[in-house]
Design a protein around this motif. Sequence first.
Motif, PDB file in Angstrom:
ATOM      1  N   PHE A   1       4.792  52.561 -51.780  1.00  0.00           N
ATOM      2  CA  PHE A   1       3.378  52.795 -51.498  1.00  0.00           C
ATOM      3  C   PHE A   1       2.729  51.556 -50.876  1.00  0.00           C
ATOM      4  N   GLU A   2       3.103  50.370 -51.377  1.00  0.00           N
ATOM      5  CA  GLU A   2       2.526  49.154 -50.805  1.00  0.00           C
ATOM      6  C   GLU A   2       2.979  48.984 -49.367  1.00  0.00           C
ATOM      7  N   ALA A   3       4.257  49.239 -49.085  1.00  0.00           N
ATOM      8  CA  ALA A   3       4.775  49.066 -47.728  1.00  0.00           C
ATOM      9  C   ALA A   3       4.100  50.033 -46.755  1.00  0.00           C
ATOM     10  N   LEU A   4       3.810  51.262 -47.196  1.00  0.00           N
ATOM     11  CA  LEU A   4       3.195  52.253 -46.309  1.00  0.00           C
ATOM     12  C   LEU A   4       1.741  51.919 -46.004  1.00  0.00           C
ATOM     13  N   THR A   5       1.027  51.374 -46.989  1.00  0.00           N
ATOM     14  CA  THR A   5      -0.419  51.172 -46.828  1.00  0.00           C
ATOM     15  C   THR A   5      -0.793  49.760 -46.421  1.00  0.00           C
ATOM     16  N   ALA A   6       0.200  48.846 -46.336  1.00  0.00           N
ATOM     17  CA  ALA A   6      -0.109  47.447 -46.050  1.00  0.00           C
ATOM     18  C   ALA A   6      -0.830  47.316 -44.712  1.00  0.00           C
ATOM     19  N   ILE A   7      -1.861  46.457 -44.704  1.00  0.00           N
ATOM     20  CA  ILE A   7      -2.697  46.298 -43.504  1.00  0.00           C
ATOM     21  C   ILE A   7      -2.447  44.982 -42.807  1.00  0.00           C
ATOM     22  N   ASP A   8      -1.522  44.157 -43.331  1.00  0.00           N
ATOM     23  CA  ASP A   8      -1.319  42.827 -42.754  1.00  0.00           C
ATOM     24  C   ASP A   8       0.035  42.693 -42.067  1.00  0.00           C
ATOM     25  N   ARG A   9       0.601  43.832 -41.594  1.00  0.00           N
ATOM     26  CA  ARG A   9       1.877  43.782 -40.876  1.00  0.00           C
ATOM     27  C   ARG A   9       1.592  43.840 -39.379  1.00  0.00           C
ATOM     28  N   PRO A  10       1.995  42.855 -38.597  1.00  0.00           N
ATOM     29  CA  PRO A  10       1.669  42.840 -37.170  1.00  0.00           C
ATOM     30  C   PRO A  10       2.361  43.930 -36.370  1.00  0.00           C
ATOM     31  N   TYR A  11       3.424  44.482 -36.890  1.00  0.00           N
ATOM     32  CA  TYR A  11       4.185  45.457 -36.110  1.00  0.00           C
ATOM     33  C   TYR A  11       3.722  46.888 -36.345  1.00  0.00           C
TER      34      TYR A  11
ATOM     35  N   SER B   1       0.413  58.286 -46.201  1.00  0.00           N
ATOM     36  CA  SER B   1       1.338  57.648 -47.137  1.00  0.00           C
ATOM     37  C   SER B   1       1.826  58.629 -48.192  1.00  0.00           C
ATOM     38  N   LEU B   2       0.886  59.374 -48.776  1.00  0.00           N
ATOM     39  CA  LEU B   2       1.264  60.295 -49.848  1.00  0.00           C
ATOM     40  C   LEU B   2       2.082  61.470 -49.313  1.00  0.00           C
ATOM     41  N   THR B   3       1.862  61.856 -48.036  1.00  0.00           N
ATOM     42  CA  THR B   3       2.680  62.914 -47.436  1.00  0.00           C
ATOM     43  C   THR B   3       4.147  62.479 -47.385  1.00  0.00           C
ATOM     44  N   ILE B   4       4.356  61.220 -46.961  1.00  0.00           N
ATOM     45  CA  ILE B   4       5.734  60.690 -46.904  1.00  0.00           C
ATOM     46  C   ILE B   4       6.332  60.625 -48.303  1.00  0.00           C
ATOM     47  N   MET B   5       5.547  60.152 -49.279  1.00  0.00           N
ATOM     48  CA  MET B   5       6.075  60.013 -50.633  1.00  0.00           C
ATOM     49  C   MET B   5       6.317  61.369 -51.280  1.00  0.00           C
ATOM     50  N   ALA B   6       5.473  62.376 -50.950  1.00  0.00           N
ATOM     51  CA  ALA B   6       5.698  63.725 -51.473  1.00  0.00           C
ATOM     52  C   ALA B   6       7.024  64.271 -50.954  1.00  0.00           C
ATOM     53  N   ARG B   7       7.311  64.007 -49.677  1.00  0.00           N
ATOM     54  CA  ARG B   7       8.584  64.449 -49.123  1.00  0.00           C
ATOM     55  C   ARG B   7       9.756  63.737 -49.816  1.00  0.00           C
ATOM     56  N   MET B   8       9.588  62.453 -50.124  1.00  0.00           N
ATOM     57  CA  MET B   8      10.632  61.704 -50.821  1.00  0.00           C
ATOM     58  C   MET B   8      10.834  62.257 -52.234  1.00  0.00           C
ATOM     59  N   ALA B   9       9.750  62.662 -52.892  1.00  0.00           N
ATOM     60  CA  ALA B   9       9.878  63.265 -54.219  1.00  0.00           C
ATOM     61  C   ALA B   9      10.606  64.598 -54.134  1.00  0.00           C
ATOM     62  N   ALA B  10      10.279  65.389 -53.094  1.00  0.00           N
ATOM     63  CA  ALA B  10      10.933  66.683 -52.922  1.00  0.00           C
ATOM     64  C   ALA B  10      12.419  66.508 -52.647  1.00  0.00           C
ATOM     65  N   GLU B  11      12.795  65.431 -51.944  1.00  0.00           N
ATOM     66  CA  GLU B  11      14.198  65.163 -51.637  1.00  0.00           C
ATOM     67  C   GLU B  11      14.904  64.404 -52.767  1.00  0.00           C
ATOM     68  N   ASN B  12      14.194  64.236 -53.875  1.00  0.00           N
ATOM     69  CA  ASN B  12      14.754  63.565 -55.058  1.00  0.00           C
ATOM     70  C   ASN B  12      15.131  62.120 -54.767  1.00  0.00           C
ATOM     71  N   HIS B  13      14.315  61.474 -53.947  1.00  0.00           N
ATOM     72  CA  HIS B  13      14.510  60.050 -53.686  1.00  0.00           C
ATOM     73  C   HIS B  13      13.706  59.205 -54.664  1.00  0.00           C
TER      74      HIS B  13
END
Length: 969
Positions: free
Chosen positions: A897-907, A916-928
């Motif tokens: 969650f921190e990596a997805l929402t971080a605002i201080d990454r230049p790239y 962010s939560l859409t990606i994490m919901a998919r990871m939960a569904a895939e049992n990650h």
Amino acid sequence: MTRNFPLHVHISTLFAVLIVLLGGVIGGLGYHFSHNMLETVADDLAQRITRETLGTLDGIFAPARMAIGLLAREPGLSASSLDARLASADFIRTALLHSTALSSLYVGYPNGDFLFMRRILNEAERVSLDAPEGTAFVIQSIEHGTPSKGEYRYLDAALNPLRIDDRPDYAAQYDPRRRPWFSDALASGGPVQTAPYVFYSNRKVGATLATPARVVDGAVIGADIQLATLSSNLAKLKVTPNSELALLDGEGFVVAYSGDRELTGEISTEHDEPGLIRVESFGVPALESVSSALSEVVGNTMLVRRTSIDSENWRVGIQRLPSAGPTLYLVTAAPESELLAAAFTIRNASAWITALVVLLSIPLTWALARALTGPLRVLVGEVEAIRHFNFSAPIMIRSFVTEVRALTVTIGDMKRTIQRFLDINTALAAEHDFDRLLPLLLSETLSAASADSGVVYLCEDARISAMATQGANGEPIDTRLPAIDLAAPHCPAQHALSGVRASAFLLSETDRSALGLPTTQTPMQWAIAVPLRNREGQLIGAMLLLRNSRIEDAQLRFIDALSSAAAVALENQELIKLQRELFDSFVKVIAGAIDAKSPYTGGHCSRVPELVKMLAQAACDATDGPYRNFSLNDQDREALHLAGWLHDCGKVTTPEFVIDKSTKLETIQDRIHEVRMRFEVLKREAEIRTLRAIAAGEPGAAADARMQRELAELDADFAFVAECNIGSEEMQPEAIERLRRIGARTWTRTLDDRIGISHEELARKSREPAAALPALEQVLADKPEHLFERRESERFDEDNPWGFRMDVPQWLYDRGELHNLTVSRGTLTKEERYKINEHIVQTEIMLQQLVYPRHLSNVPEIAAQHHEKMDGTGYPKRLTGEQMSPLARMMAIADIFEALTAIDRPYKRGKTLTESLTIMARMAAENHIDGELFELFLRAGVHLEYARRYMHSEQIDDIDIDAFLAQGR
């Protein structure tokens, strides 16, 4: 295990032991002196035996030396024929008869002739020679001529011939010139003596004397001396009935022996001649180990050894005999039971007398000791009760012994003092919070000192400051007390507070003013200053206790003893607090360094700990669901805190050029610039070819048009390569094929590419031979020097101690240009992606090397499992959700969650909550990730709490929690 016995047993045993010691000392001294005396006698006997043996040897060899000396000047021996030489037989017979040990005399001639005369000593010797009856002498001769002649003459006592035997084989087999006595005598030019050996003629032990003849050049006179008399002399010199004496040569062969044992005939030489027997094979156990010790004998000093044979101790002495001839050693061996029989008798008599006295004294001593120790047994029970911390029953003992009555009173006082001391120590040890420890320490000490108010001070450099106070009303003093400068004390109270031991004094107005004590809350007049010093004796604080009366000396000593425990408790808690703060700050420094190392990580290491603690607290607060029974104590929270800060500590080992790689060809710098220059070279080569074609007569317009088409094609190809270098889109197969076609273009290199480079790059280039210049180079290539080898230590066996299960690429790095440009997604090769993922491997290795308190032992597990997945496809160990702890699964969610929402990454930009939560919901569904924890993360509002603290307002959008949870199922 040590056994315990009553005191009366000890007293009785003491008397018995004293008597035994006395008897033992008397018997031991008697045994010692008699032992030494007998040892001296044994040494004197050995010296006497040595002298007598030397005398015997001299008596044996002296006549023989004289005989060969005279025979060397006998004129008749210079004759060239046997008959003429036999004229000297009477002279030789006379010499033989004047020496009992001289068995034969002989002459060896330079042409090989030999004249040998021996006497028959007994009937057995005559029979062994097959000599006629009455034979007294035998002459053996060899004459070399045509043919050579050998002869045995058997003579009676008057030298009359009894029988003459021709022995041609004797002349063929025996040559005196080959015998050691012959060659040694000629080499020395004077008399020589051989080492003892067994005579071939009569199988007796003896030695040979030889000297050059004076009447014939090159001839040698010899004499055989039998040493049989030595054995009989040794038998007469035996120290005890079972003693063993032997005479050895320098190689350990037995020359003479005091027993009845035959010395010859049992061992043969390599020429089938009888030989001497080595002492270790002689069959006398006491002498078997002597041979190895001969080299240790120094000068004429006797070497004494002790050995054990069939439980019998033997004394063995070895001494070298001083003689001009071959080295001989005299060995004496005697059983100590015979040699020291008198000493053993004294020792045994003393032991019997001592035992008798002990048996008579034990009953009387036992009765007296038991009567005296009765009260002590009762006191033992009281002390046993103290040992079991039973302080309830009073001590009631009557005794006529003053020391026992005093001990009774002392033990009673000790029980009460220990009880109080233990109560205070228990209270201090039970408190782990430093801030709560100070008031508790003050309260307990005030109670022990019967004081009404007091102050606890702690040191700050040369000053002490009040950290806890208690007034007469039981409440903290409401007046702020000033810090006290101990470097310049202004009153007795200041001096006492910085002293070494606790002290009591009358509190003056000057003291009260200097200490800032208010009269209303501290009206007492007597003060007790208690310095608190650590293990090194350094002042760490002090206590000031106030009471209405002077304290007793015994109570003051108790307070002084208590101050040591108080100082240790303070020091321990302060050290623990400082060490915890030091470790925490050190951890934060490492995490800050990792965040500062690359802008691509930003403040990740500092935000993940906060987020995971929020999620852990939500689990603790849960009242229903799978985490309703979840709880964390202070130690668990400390472990989670440290694991959160250290979860990416392995990134210190990840190279920046890999973490920050923004294009496919980027390493330390972007290699697209090298590729651009190659295209520039291609364009220049196209222009040069055009100019050369025009110079050769080709029409200018046609050549220029062709060049323009080629330049445009090169520009388009480079633009395509540059676009592929960005890595913004997934590479299609046709794009990869075009890259390979472009890479196949060649340009001409005229400079050596193996000079001016590092030795490591040169070693990689040396994997293939250097091309001859000028060389054709591809515009894009995968070369051997692009491959960086991986060390074996960076590979993991299946049974590695950490349990890592990662597919390790063959190469550490593959810098091949086509290899990098054809990466299908992103900018990282599989080698570089592994290097980034390897940070979690280094995290666990680094953390496992630290030494943790027991409650922090799970820090490596929590920190190093945040890249594992619930379905077992994560890394580095491919653990499943059941194998991961709840805290490790929380760390995985916080990290994502921190990596997805971080605002201080230049790239990249920070994603919104919905993204962010859409990606994490998919990871939960895939049992990650853990679906139940993800639901708790949302329903407890952890995402919103974190968003408000660390995300921009434009990232926080409205979300439908139920929709995300439905997506995650």
